[in-house]
Design a protein around this motif. Structure first.
Motif, PDB file in Angstrom:
ATOM      1  N   TYR A   2      13.384  -2.894  35.994  1.00 32.45           N
ATOM      2  CA  TYR A   2      11.839  -2.691  35.211  1.00 32.45           C
ATOM      3  C   TYR A   2      11.894  -3.713  35.950  1.00 32.45           C
ATOM      4  CZ  TYR A   2      13.662   0.755  32.405  1.00 32.45           C
ATOM      5  OH  TYR A   2      14.040   1.723  31.382  1.00 32.45           O
ATOM      6  N   LYS A   3      10.589  -3.964  36.386  1.00 31.87           N
ATOM      7  CA  LYS A   3       8.880  -4.412  36.732  1.00 31.87           C
ATOM      8  C   LYS A   3       8.194  -4.825  35.609  1.00 31.87           C
ATOM      9  CE  LYS A   3       7.676  -4.783  40.915  1.00 31.87           C
ATOM     10  NZ  LYS A   3       7.151  -4.188  42.406  1.00 31.87           N
ATOM     11  N   ILE A   4       7.953  -6.481  35.273  1.00 32.16           N
ATOM     12  CA  ILE A   4       6.443  -6.355  34.043  1.00 32.16           C
ATOM     13  C   ILE A   4       5.565  -7.469  35.106  1.00 32.16           C
ATOM     14  CG2 ILE A   4       6.485  -7.959  31.996  1.00 32.16           C
ATOM     15  CD1 ILE A   4       9.705  -7.849  31.827  1.00 32.16           C
ATOM     16  N   TYR A  22      14.503  -8.961  34.157  1.00 32.76           N
ATOM     17  CA  TYR A  22      13.452  -7.502  34.482  1.00 32.76           C
ATOM     18  C   TYR A  22      13.082  -8.756  35.712  1.00 32.76           C
ATOM     19  CZ  TYR A  22      14.314  -5.653  29.407  1.00 32.76           C
ATOM     20  OH  TYR A  22      14.381  -5.204  29.313  1.00 32.76           O
ATOM     21  N   GLU A  44       2.921  -0.673  39.973  1.00 36.82           N
ATOM     22  CA  GLU A  44       4.523  -0.938  40.232  1.00 36.82           C
ATOM     23  C   GLU A  44       5.080  -1.237  39.000  1.00 36.82           C
ATOM     24  OE1 GLU A  44       5.048  -4.476  42.537  1.00 36.82           O
ATOM     25  OE2 GLU A  44       2.762  -4.116  43.203  1.00 36.82           O
ATOM     26  N   TYR A  45       4.154  -1.393  37.816  1.00 36.38           N
ATOM     27  CA  TYR A  45       4.252  -2.248  36.780  1.00 36.38           C
ATOM     28  C   TYR A  45       5.785  -1.227  35.715  1.00 36.38           C
ATOM     29  CZ  TYR A  45       3.338  -6.387  39.098  1.00 36.38           C
ATOM     30  OH  TYR A  45       3.707  -7.189  40.161  1.00 36.38           O
ATOM     31  N   ASP A  46       6.423  -1.750  35.400  1.00 39.67           N
ATOM     32  CA  ASP A  46       6.382  -0.665  34.245  1.00 39.67           C
ATOM     33  C   ASP A  46       6.383  -0.911  32.101  1.00 39.67           C
ATOM     34  OD1 ASP A  46       9.100   0.758  35.316  1.00 39.67           O
ATOM     35  OD2 ASP A  46       9.409  -1.133  36.153  1.00 39.67           O
ATOM     36  N   ALA A  47       6.326  -2.263  32.195  1.00 45.88           N
ATOM     37  CA  ALA A  47       5.647  -3.213  31.125  1.00 45.88           C
ATOM     38  C   ALA A  47       4.032  -4.113  31.477  1.00 45.88           C
ATOM     39  CB  ALA A  47       6.731  -3.722  30.524  1.00 45.88           C
ATOM     40  N   ARG A  66       4.461   4.174  35.751  1.00 46.35           N
ATOM     41  CA  ARG A  66       5.451   3.611  35.783  1.00 46.35           C
ATOM     42  C   ARG A  66       5.578   3.327  33.798  1.00 46.35           C
ATOM     43  NH1 ARG A  66       7.755   0.500  40.993  1.00 46.35           N
ATOM     44  NH2 ARG A  66       9.348  -0.240  38.704  1.00 46.35           N
ATOM     45  N   LEU A  67       4.350   2.938  33.701  1.00 42.21           N
ATOM     46  CA  LEU A  67       3.885   1.684  32.281  1.00 42.21           C
ATOM     47  C   LEU A  67       4.186   2.545  31.178  1.00 42.21           C
ATOM     48  CD1 LEU A  67       0.212   0.360  31.867  1.00 42.21           C
ATOM     49  CD2 LEU A  67       2.329  -0.952  32.156  1.00 42.21           C
ATOM     50  N   LYS A  68       5.569   1.251  30.636  1.00 41.89           N
ATOM     51  CA  LYS A  68       6.134   2.508  29.252  1.00 41.89           C
ATOM     52  C   LYS A  68       5.054   1.524  28.086  1.00 41.89           C
ATOM     53  CE  LYS A  68      10.121   3.268  32.265  1.00 41.89           C
ATOM     54  NZ  LYS A  68       9.821   3.400  33.030  1.00 41.89           N
ATOM     55  N   ILE A  90       2.864   5.349  26.124  1.00 41.95           N
ATOM     56  CA  ILE A  90       2.219   4.079  26.705  1.00 41.95           C
ATOM     57  C   ILE A  90       2.746   3.236  24.912  1.00 41.95           C
ATOM     58  CG2 ILE A  90       1.474   2.408  27.523  1.00 41.95           C
ATOM     59  CD1 ILE A  90       0.573   3.901  29.702  1.00 41.95           C
TER      60      ILE A  90
END
Length: 178
Positions: A2-4, A22, A44-47, A66-68, A90
């Motif tokens: 994951y990317k933050i 991460y 490009e980020y998940d968080a 991709r945001l979660k 989200i």
């Protein structure tokens, strides 16, 4: 992995701890204080770990497929379009107790500053006017036995009350709930 995206450098070890699990990018101070800068980077980020000055609008959220989760390092979340986040699936989180003690400490520092005339005394000293002890100089108000009124007895109000009690002050308060 994951990317933050962390919008600003943060105190403490939070970024180091996140980096163990991460891929973490930390923005420079002020970089993400505009909606456009967030929109251009969030894809490009998940968080997202944001601060209160970062505008996490519907447009920002939609630009991050991709945001979660958006985690706000702040007591509130007024900067986040919570309804848009819900609609997009989200999660939104905040840190409600993160500044309780710091805010109560600062509130009490201001109480001491005003009641003991600390700014005036410091200016007197810095101007080179101090030459000896002045029994009547900058006496101020004795806190012990004084009454402090607190509007809102939530986390911060209670923390200020604890500090005031340690100084022997009486507490009066107004709160929406008794």
């Amino acid at each position: 992995m994951y990317k933050i995206l962390v919008t600003e450098p943060l105190p403490g070890s939070a970024v180091d701890e996140l980096s163990r699990k991460y891929e973490v990018t930390v923005g420079e101070r002020g970089t993400f204080n505009t909606e456009q800068n967030l929109i251009e980077s969030i894809g490009e980020y998940d968080a997202l770990l944001s601060l209160l000055m970062n505008p996490v609008s519907r447009r920002v959220l939609e630009a991050g497929p991709r945001l979660k989760i958006v985690a706000n390092c702040a007591v509130g979340y007024n900067n986040i379009d919570v309804e848009a986040a819900r609609q997009l699936g989200i999660r939104v989180a905040n840190t409600p107790g993160v500044l309780t003690d710091a805010t109560a400490d600062l509130a009490f520092a201001l109480i001491l500053s005003v009641t003991r005339h600390l700014p005036d005394a410091e200016a007197h000293l810095r101007a080179g006017k101090f030459d000896e002890w002045m029994p009547k100089g900058f006496l101020g108000l004795e806190l012990s036995g004084a009454r402090l009124g607190i509007v809102g007895l939530g986390r911060i109000g209670k923390a200020v009350a604890q500090r005031a009690q340690a100084f022997g002050m009486e507490i009066g308060y107004f709160n929406r709930k008794p």
